[in-house]
Scaffold this motif. Structure first.
Motif, short mmCIF file in Angstrom:
data_model
loop_
_atom_site.label_atom_id
_atom_site.label_comp_id
_atom_site.label_asym_id
_atom_site.label_seq_id
_atom_site.Cartn_x
_atom_site.Cartn_y
_atom_site.Cartn_z
N ILE A 401 -6.14 -57.89 96.28
CA ILE A 401 -6.74 -56.47 96.32
C ILE A 401 -8.39 -56.54 95.43
N ASP A 402 -9.18 -56.15 95.97
CA ASP A 402 -10.60 -56.27 95.36
C ASP A 402 -11.12 -54.69 95.57
N GLU A 403 -10.92 -53.78 94.46
CA GLU A 403 -11.23 -52.41 94.63
C GLU A 403 -11.70 -51.98 93.29
N LEU A 404 -12.86 -51.04 93.51
CA LEU A 404 -13.46 -50.51 92.18
C LEU A 404 -12.74 -49.24 91.86
N ALA A 405 -12.50 -49.04 90.34
CA ALA A 405 -12.01 -47.79 89.99
C ALA A 405 -13.01 -46.75 90.23
N PRO A 406 -12.85 -45.68 90.62
CA PRO A 406 -13.79 -44.43 90.90
C PRO A 406 -13.99 -43.51 89.50
N TYR A 407 -12.90 -43.65 88.81
CA TYR A 407 -12.93 -43.05 87.63
C TYR A 407 -12.20 -43.94 86.45
N ASP A 408 -12.20 -43.53 85.25
CA ASP A 408 -11.50 -44.25 84.25
C ASP A 408 -10.19 -43.58 84.12
N SER A 409 -9.15 -43.77 84.60
CA SER A 409 -7.96 -43.41 84.51
C SER A 409 -6.66 -44.33 84.77
N PRO A 410 -5.93 -44.39 83.87
CA PRO A 410 -4.62 -45.47 83.87
C PRO A 410 -4.04 -44.92 85.33
N GLN A 411 -4.14 -43.66 85.51
CA GLN A 411 -2.88 -43.54 86.77
C GLN A 411 -3.72 -44.00 88.07
N TRP A 412 -5.12 -44.25 88.21
CA TRP A 412 -5.66 -44.81 89.37
C TRP A 412 -4.97 -46.15 89.52
N PHE A 413 -4.99 -47.07 88.31
CA PHE A 413 -4.79 -48.30 88.41
C PHE A 413 -3.15 -48.59 88.66
N LEU A 414 -2.33 -47.75 88.08
CA LEU A 414 -0.91 -47.97 88.18
C LEU A 414 -0.44 -47.49 89.73
N SER A 415 -1.07 -46.25 90.03
CA SER A 415 -0.66 -45.79 91.37
C SER A 415 -0.91 -46.77 92.70
N ARG A 416 -1.52 -47.87 92.55
CA ARG A 416 -1.89 -48.83 93.39
C ARG A 416 -0.69 -49.42 93.85
N PHE A 417 0.28 -49.49 92.79
CA PHE A 417 1.31 -50.34 92.94
C PHE A 417 2.58 -49.43 93.12
N SER A 418 2.56 -48.34 93.73
CA SER A 418 3.76 -47.55 93.64
C SER A 418 4.27 -48.03 94.97
N CYS A 419 5.70 -47.29 95.32
CA CYS A 419 6.39 -47.52 96.43
C CYS A 419 5.71 -46.99 97.76
N ASP A 420 4.73 -46.11 97.66
CA ASP A 420 3.96 -45.56 98.76
C ASP A 420 2.66 -46.54 99.30
N GLN A 421 2.51 -47.53 98.38
CA GLN A 421 1.47 -48.54 98.51
C GLN A 421 1.67 -49.84 98.81
N THR A 422 2.86 -50.40 98.35
CA THR A 422 3.32 -51.80 98.79
C THR A 422 4.99 -51.83 98.70
N PRO A 423 5.45 -52.46 99.71
CA PRO A 423 7.00 -52.42 99.79
C PRO A 423 7.59 -53.09 98.34
N VAL A 424 6.99 -54.16 97.73
CA VAL A 424 7.40 -54.97 96.63
C VAL A 424 7.08 -54.00 95.40
N CYS A 425 8.28 -53.07 95.08
CA CYS A 425 7.73 -51.92 94.14
C CYS A 425 8.82 -51.65 93.32
N LEU A 426 8.81 -50.83 92.20
CA LEU A 426 9.71 -50.72 91.48
C LEU A 426 10.00 -48.97 91.26
#
Length: 500
Positions: A401-426
């Motif tokens: 994964i090589d992505e820039l954060a468009p804004y300064d938000s923890p939510q942006w970083f964390l949501s990249r690993f949610s179950c709608d983004q990857t099958p290996v999730c929590l």
């Protein structure tokens, strides 16, 4: 012949051919020749919701939104002249500039409210979709004032509104600050010239005014080797969107490193698990991968990037919450101790469960990606594991994964690993993130995001390596260009055209 040598020979041959075939306009500050690096070679099209870098750059030039980003990555007025935010963070009120669309029609608050509402709906499935769920309604208050109401506070909402996808078209017409002038043989832009309100409108005179204005930007989208060759031959002024895997081409091209610009960006650069089978299905085993990688040694394999920062966690430290430690448990261990611990763990697993399949890593087909893979494989072999490289799109255990954060938000970083983004999730982490999204108290929201990060760090469905790398090549006399934490470089400033 090694890939890097082959690419460099192609680059030199292209440089020679360009030197004979092209005419340089270097030194003309009214014109800027820009190339955006795009490995896929896709075309430039500013319409849509999933814009590549070149298309996003074009859209921000011809279709501004309420606000925008300047050359230093700061939020600045655009269609909106100014704004206020209520104390509770739930209402953003914008007063519009008195200006017009490209076709001369007046911009009104009612029309902007309608276009924004429609655009937010379109963007629901885009990279901005999750953040836009916070919007409750958009109201036209008077002829030049609109209000955007949120369900819960979004501290970075202005940065969200400044993204290029938020640029607005009305019936195919933008509001500048530039217009599309031509698409053949490459994308060309000129200043948007609005008619004088005191003079009678004459379409022929307006077209002549655009043609006579010397300020022009030409925009291309091509591979890194071609972009570097054009710059070296003197036929490009600015090269944008360089990434880590293109860096060896800079080393071999002979381009003066004083022309290399590195943006101090934030974002994600690491390995995301997209398949969890066998050894890699267990979080404690995925932790071994994270422990085994010698990040400083890996990053120093790219000599032009001396300020490349390694990472052990998901969210940047600047967004951390006091009193909550989201670093992995092994963060304080020395590299030697980490290797010893990991080797023992793998040995015990093999004794009990048998052979461990090599970790398949999906990476770009580029020399820089080969360097990265060789380092990761060597680190895994030190602890008794192995790895194999596969191409993008192939079946793999992990994907870079090589992505820039468009804004300064923890939510942006964390949501990249949610179950709608990857099958290996929590699922528990997903629930915690959703709880944070809905929280109206900013302190509670920040704490919930931090707790979510703790859960994901311990789940190890993402192995952070470092901050992303974004580089440009720029001529020393090029105006209107600045390195910035957004990695964003608008076209209009390159030829002295203000955004509003």
């Amino acid at each position: 012949m090694p890939r890097l040598a082959r690419s460099f020979k192609i680059c030199l041959a292209l440089t020679a051919s360009l030197a004979l075939a092209a005419c340089s306009a270097s030194g003309n500050e009214d014109r800027a020749r820009v190339t955006v690096i795009d490995d896929a070679g896709t075309s430039i099209n500013p319409v849509g919701i999933r814009l590549n870098y070149a298309s996003a750059t074009a859209r921000s030039a011809v279709a501004k939104g309420l606000i925008g980003l300047d050359e230093q990555g700061r939020v600045v007025p655009s269609i909106a002249a100014r704004w206020i935010v209520t104390d509770d963070g739930l209402s953003y009120i914008f007063r519009l500039n008195e200006t017009k669309w490209e076709d001369g029609r007046q911009i009104t608050a009612e029309r902007i409210a309608t276009l924004l509402t429609e655009r937010f709906v379109e963007l629901r499935t885009s990279r901005l979709g999750r953040d836009l769920r916070v919007v409750d309604e958009i109201i036209s208050m008077t002829g030049r004032v609109i209000e955007i109401r949120l369900d819960s506070p979004h501290p970075n909402f202005l940065q969200l509104l400044a993204q290029p996808e938020m640029g607005l078209f009305r019936a195919g017409h933008g509001a500048g600050p530039m217009i599309e002038f031509d698409r053949a043989p490459f994308y060309q832009l000129a200043p948007l010239v609005l008619p004088d309100e005191n003079e009678e409108e004459n379409p022929e005179e307006e077209e002549t005014a655009v043609e006579d204005d010397p300020r022009r930007v030409t925009l291309r989208s091509e591979t890194a080797s071609r972009a570097i060759a054009r710059f070296d031959a003197g036929h490009i002024d600015v090269v944008l969107n360089g990434k880590f895997h293109h860096l060896p081409l800079i080393d071999e091209s002979g381009i003066n490193t004083n022309n290399l610009r590195l943006d101090p960006v934030a974002g994600l650069f690491g390995l995301r698990f997209i398949r969890g089978e066998g050894f890699w299905s267990v979080p404690q085993n995925r932790e071994i991968l994270s422990m085994a990688i010698d990040r400083p040694a890996l990053l120093t394999s790219f000599p032009n990037v001396t300020a490349w920062k390694s990472r052990q966690k998901i969210v940047p430290e600047a967004l951390d919450v006091a009193g909550i430690n989201t670093r992995p448990d092994w963060a304080s261990m020395t590299m030697q101790d980490r290797i010893a611990f990991a080797r023992q763990h793998v040995s015990r697993w093999k004794a009990s469960e048998g052979f461990v399949q090599p970790l398949s890593v999906s990476l770009p087909d580029a020399a820089g990606a080969d360097i990265l893979f060789i380092r990761i494989r060597a680190d895994l072999r030190r602890v008794g594991l192995d790895a194999r490289k596969v191409g993008l799109g192939a079946e793999a255990d992990v994907l870079l994964i090589d992505e820039l954060a468009p804004y300064d938000s923890p939510q942006w970083f964390l949501s990249r690993f949610s179950c709608d983004q990857t099958p290996v999730c929590l699922n528990d982490a997903d629930s915690k993130i959703s709880e944070a999204d809905a929280a109206t108290n900013l302190e509670i929201k920040a704490r919930l995001y931090a707790e979510s990060e703790q859960m994901l760090v311990n789940h190890y469905n993402y192995i952070p390596l470092g901050t992303p790398v974004r580089w440009s090549i720029v001529r020393p006399d090029q105006r209107g260009f600045a390195v910035n934490p957004r990695g964003w470089h608008p076209l209009n400033t390159l030829v002295g055209i203000p955004i509003s």
